[in-house]
Design a protein around this motif. Sequence first.
Motif, PDB file in Angstrom:
ATOM      1  N   PHE A  86      -4.757   0.389  -8.742  1.00 54.11           N
ATOM      2  CA  PHE A  86      -3.815  -0.647  -8.312  1.00 54.11           C
ATOM      3  C   PHE A  86      -3.307  -1.445  -9.498  1.00 54.11           C
ATOM      4  N   LYS A  94       0.836  -1.200   0.000  1.00 55.11           N
ATOM      5  CA  LYS A  94       0.000   0.000   0.000  1.00 55.11           C
ATOM      6  C   LYS A  94       0.874   1.255   0.000  1.00 55.11           C
ATOM      7  N   THR A 130       1.139   2.919 -10.528  1.00 55.61           N
ATOM      8  CA  THR A 130       1.320   1.626  -9.861  1.00 55.61           C
ATOM      9  C   THR A 130       1.943   0.607 -10.812  1.00 55.61           C
ATOM     10  N   VAL A 149      -1.183  -0.986  -4.504  1.00 54.98           N
ATOM     11  CA  VAL A 149      -2.363  -0.123  -4.519  1.00 54.98           C
ATOM     12  C   VAL A 149      -1.995   1.224  -3.921  1.00 54.98           C
TER      13      VAL A 149
END
Length: 243
Positions: free
Chosen positions: A57, A5, A12, A32
Amino acid sequence: MKIIKLNATNSTNSFLKELGQNSALENFTVVVTGEQKKGRGQQESKWISEPFKNLTFSVFTNDFDLEIRHQKYLNFAISLGVFNTLAHHKIPNLSIKWPNDILSANKKICGILIENNIKGTKINSSIIGIGLNVNQEKFPDTIKNVSSLKITSNLEFDLDRLLIEIVENLKKTIHLLSLKEYLKLETDYLTALYKNKIPSMFKDKDGILFMGKIIGVSNYGNLQVELEDETTREFGVKEISFL
């Protein structure tokens, strides 16, 4: 499933690609971010998303044994993984707009960018970038025909839970590639395909308007459109649009 994260990143897909250059990635590694500053779509188009309202993501996978000539089935599997998740949540009027946008009531709610690593005649691995409009309720005037899950369902979604659901469904549909279930993937994809077999007005890359109907996807992944004179033309990404 390993989930990384980030509060913010440019892309991403780019982050995951760079990570893979420095270490071996576990299958279905996910990155993500709450804010993607330079999100990318098909052919370098931009993906704009309100920070911390949506899912942006990327997923790394090498869980298949796929010849390059069967690349379209990877696209089918990934599109269906997202589609099936949203169908489970009863998002209304869902469809897949070729090649892999997800629509609700004719408005775009999700974009997918697939970047493949080729080795010999096979796709060795893929990085799947997904931008899904979830809890965003207002969009810039410059962006047309877009919506979100909250707008279409009047529900607020838990982003973390929805992310896991999507990845789990991606595992299922991508596993069908390993089983060589190509016919099932194509049948399910065409069943969900926007305007499939419906006479529609199109515009080609030269601005020429014409009537036709989608009849399938070629072995090379091009959209097949049957014209009024019953001949068939094929189009690549960005070579055709609905009027």
